[in-house]
Design an enzyme around this catalytic site. Structure first.
Site, PDB file in Angstrom:
ATOM      1  N   PHE A 289      -7.776  -2.916   8.788  1.00 42.07           N
ATOM      2  CA  PHE A 289      -7.365  -2.505   7.596  1.00 42.07           C
ATOM      3  C   PHE A 289      -8.612  -1.410   7.076  1.00 42.07           C
ATOM      4  O   PHE A 289      -9.003  -1.750   6.251  1.00 42.07           O
ATOM      5  CB  PHE A 289      -7.313  -3.541   6.440  1.00 42.07           C
ATOM      6  CG  PHE A 289      -6.384  -4.662   6.714  1.00 42.07           C
ATOM      7  CD1 PHE A 289      -4.979  -4.299   6.456  1.00 42.07           C
ATOM      8  CD2 PHE A 289      -6.634  -5.931   7.332  1.00 42.07           C
ATOM      9  CE1 PHE A 289      -4.076  -5.464   6.616  1.00 42.07           C
ATOM     10  CE2 PHE A 289      -5.558  -6.898   7.681  1.00 42.07           C
ATOM     11  CZ  PHE A 289      -4.211  -6.390   7.256  1.00 42.07           C
ATOM     12  N   HIS A 290      -8.783  -0.464   7.852  1.00 42.03           N
ATOM     13  CA  HIS A 290      -9.952   0.462   7.709  1.00 42.03           C
ATOM     14  C   HIS A 290      -9.625   1.766   8.607  1.00 42.03           C
ATOM     15  O   HIS A 290      -8.639   1.709   9.357  1.00 42.03           O
ATOM     16  CB  HIS A 290     -11.131   0.044   7.571  1.00 42.03           C
ATOM     17  CG  HIS A 290     -11.329  -0.239   9.120  1.00 42.03           C
ATOM     18  ND1 HIS A 290     -11.463  -1.733   9.543  1.00 42.03           N
ATOM     19  CD2 HIS A 290     -11.720   0.249  10.282  1.00 42.03           C
ATOM     20  CE1 HIS A 290     -11.886  -2.022  10.752  1.00 42.03           C
ATOM     21  NE2 HIS A 290     -12.008  -0.776  11.275  1.00 42.03           N
TER      22      HIS A 290
END
Ligand code: T46
Length: 141
Positions: free
Chosen positions: A49-50
Site C-alpha cells: 500500500f505504497h
C-alpha cells in the site's frame, strides 16, 4: 505496466539442484544497495500500500508464491511470483500491494537505495496526485 518488467535470472541447474546468481548492474539494471526479505505472512494479509518516488526494486519469490498488484492512476495489473528464477522489476512511482502469500512464502527484495521513509508515499490520494503530475511530465519528454 510502465516502469515494470519481469527479469529472467540466470539459473544453473542439474542433478545437484538449482543455483541462481544475480549481478548488480548486469542482471538487474541498478547496483544493489540493500536487500531484505519478507516471511511468515498469513494468507489473508495484504502488505505494501505504497509507492516509491526514487527507489527501484526487484522482487523475487524464493519459496512458495505471492501476488503483486501494481497500479498507476491509469493502469492496474496483478503479477504472480512463484519461481526463484523470475524477478519483478518495479520502478519509480508505482503503487504496490503484496497479497495471497502461500504458506512458507519467502519474498526477497533487492533495492537500489538504502532505506529512507521520505521516499515512500503511503497515502493513495497523495500518490494519485503526485503520479498524475509525474506521468504527465514524463509523457511530455
Ligand atoms: C516495498 C515492499 C515490496 C526498515 O527499517 N528497513 C527496510 O529496509 C524496510 C524495507 C523496512 N523497514 C521497516 C519499516 C517498517 O517499520 O520495516 C517495517 C515494515 O516495512 P513496510 O511496512 O514498509 O513493509 P511492506 O512489506 O509493506 O513493504 C516493503 C518495503 O518497505 C517496500 O519498500 O516495496 O516491501
Amino acid at each position: 505496466m510502465v516502469h515494470c518488467k519481469m527479469i529472467a535470472l540466470p539459473e544453473y541447474s542439474g542433478r545437484l539442484g538449482i543455483l541462481n546468481a544475480i549481478e548488480g548492474g548486469q542482471d538487474i539494471p541498478f547496483e544493489i544497495r540493500r536487500t531484505y526479505y519478507i516471511t511468515g505472512v498469513p494468507g489473508d494479509v495484504t502488505r505494501g500500500f505504497h509507492s516509491h518516488r526514487q527507489l527501484e526494486q526487484v522482487l523475487i519469490c524464493l519459496n512458495g508464491s505471492v501476488k503483486i498488484r501494481l497500479k498507476t492512476p491509469s493502469e492496474e495489473e496483478v503479477i504472480l511470483l512463484d519461481h526463484p528464477s523470475r524477478g519483478l522489476l518495479i520502478g519509480h512511482m508505482i503503487w504496490r500491494e503484496m497479497f495471497d502469500f502461500s504458506p512458507g512464502a519467502v519474498l526477497m527484495v533487492l533495492a537500489s537505495q538504502h532505506y529512507t521513509e521520505e521516499d515512500y508515499i503511503r497515502d493513495y490520494a497523495q500518490y494519485e496526485q503526485e503520479a498524475k503530475t509525474y506521468f504527465q511530465t514524463e509523457g511530455d519528454v
